[in-house]
Enzyme design. Sequence first.
Site, PDB file in Angstrom:
ATOM      1  N   ARG A 161     -26.979  33.525   6.173  1.00 15.82           N
ATOM      2  CA  ARG A 161     -28.541  33.625   6.479  1.00 15.82           C
ATOM      3  C   ARG A 161     -29.204  32.363   6.571  1.00 15.82           C
ATOM      4  O   ARG A 161     -30.463  32.378   5.862  1.00 15.82           O
ATOM      5  CB  ARG A 161     -29.145  34.611   5.548  1.00 15.82           C
ATOM      6  CG  ARG A 161     -28.436  36.191   5.920  1.00 15.82           C
ATOM      7  CD  ARG A 161     -28.844  36.612   7.445  1.00 15.82           C
ATOM      8  NE  ARG A 161     -28.462  37.851   7.579  1.00 15.82           N
ATOM      9  CZ  ARG A 161     -27.408  38.326   7.669  1.00 15.82           C
ATOM     10  NH1 ARG A 161     -26.256  37.654   7.846  1.00 15.82           N
ATOM     11  NH2 ARG A 161     -27.216  39.787   7.585  1.00 15.82           N
ATOM     12  N   SER A 231     -33.015  43.831   5.941  1.00 15.63           N
ATOM     13  CA  SER A 231     -32.912  43.255   4.385  1.00 15.63           C
ATOM     14  C   SER A 231     -33.646  42.366   3.817  1.00 15.63           C
ATOM     15  O   SER A 231     -34.009  41.117   4.454  1.00 15.63           O
ATOM     16  CB  SER A 231     -31.350  42.740   4.285  1.00 15.63           C
ATOM     17  OG  SER A 231     -30.391  43.521   4.988  1.00 15.63           O
ATOM     18  N   GLU A 326     -34.172  37.121   1.794  1.00 18.52           N
ATOM     19  CA  GLU A 326     -33.755  36.699   3.250  1.00 18.52           C
ATOM     20  C   GLU A 326     -34.840  36.483   4.350  1.00 18.52           C
ATOM     21  O   GLU A 326     -34.925  35.582   5.125  1.00 18.52           O
ATOM     22  CB  GLU A 326     -32.928  37.977   3.613  1.00 18.52           C
ATOM     23  CG  GLU A 326     -31.960  37.320   4.600  1.00 18.52           C
ATOM     24  CD  GLU A 326     -31.795  38.437   5.746  1.00 18.52           C
ATOM     25  OE1 GLU A 326     -32.788  38.656   6.457  1.00 18.52           O
ATOM     26  OE2 GLU A 326     -30.583  39.270   5.757  1.00 18.52           O
TER      27      GLU A 326
END
Length: 346
Positions: A161, A231, A326
């Site tokens: 990510r 998320s 994230e």
Amino acid sequence: MKLLKDCDLTEFNTFKVAVETPLFIVIENLKEIEELDPHLLEESVVLGGGSNVLFVSSLKRPVLHITTKEIEIKEVRGSKILVEASAGVKWDDLVKTTLKHHVFGLENLSGIPGTVGGAVVQNIGAYGVEIKDYVESVMVFDKKDRSFKEFKKAKCQFSYRDSIFKRSSRFIIVKVVLALRNRFVPILTHSEVKKLLATRDRLNAKLVRETILSLRKRKLPDVKRFPNAGSFFKNPVVNKEILERLLKEFKEVPYYETEGGFKIPAGWLIEKAGLKGKRYKNAMISSQHALVIVNLNDKTGEDILELALYIKNRIKDLFGISLVPEVKIITDSSSAKDILTSLLAT
Ligand code: EPU
């Protein structure tokens, strides 16, 4: 190019935070980036589909939004098909279009919200695949040199990510070239996908896409009813010592080996901490998936930010593990910046 003054960003972020920007700049073709006043360009925040950002309080900076939407087969090299897509294409439209033309590789990444540009910044991933597995090159506009440049994959510094584009605001992604295939090769490394598909005899890309779409629908809260950005935290990677300490206390802790250690689902830690479904002011930890924060009626993003810090602190206290967001948090408010510093601490 369109220039919109005092623009409300509610429709441009999936958290539906109702903050404003003094200037919303819509880039409709790439020449317009070069023509834009360098000072404006320098201070602008680049926004893709807004599916992985949290705005906190109204911004003092302009927001730049690229809407170019071309998808093109650039070259066929044997079984390899090079597909070029512009930054403004919706990610899932690219997945759909490639599959429609019998070009394979992106099926496990079906249903991810956001644009192609955002997908590259974030190195999106799901069900055993990351976009980096297919990136050949990325075309950017370098704000410093005021020129278009090509980044080969190695220069993009992709990791979980993350990419050079997430860490530096110098480059604006304008196009990406993906190396896909003319043959369907199923990727069933993810245990849930394997369980659902390994025994199917006539496996094809359409079936994989449909399976992934229904898995996502079942697991993640519906963004239309429960505004969220997927998320909120990354899954932490811990060393052997921390894992063994955790396993002593919780035999059932899920984990898998990855580069640099063992990845533990942050959703499991948050649920184990008893926080699933917890409400804080106008924000809430989803009762469907503990890694997702849902906006109940937070107009400024402050409640979501404070809830995120609360989660981080609880997980640190209980398990000694530091969660890192994230989601990209964008703010010009000094009090929010203080919270952000604590939230980003490792
Ligand atoms: N879990 C719980 N409680 C929960 C949610 C999850 O205990 O409320 C535990 C379960 O053990 C479950 C495990 O966490 O088996 C993993 O959950 P899930 O399969 O939903 O995956 P995830 O690790 O939470 C990651 C990505 C997702 C991606 C899925 C599937 C991150 C931060 N998230 O989620 O990506 O779709 O795997 O590959 O890596 C996103 O980036 O926004 C995103 C949704």
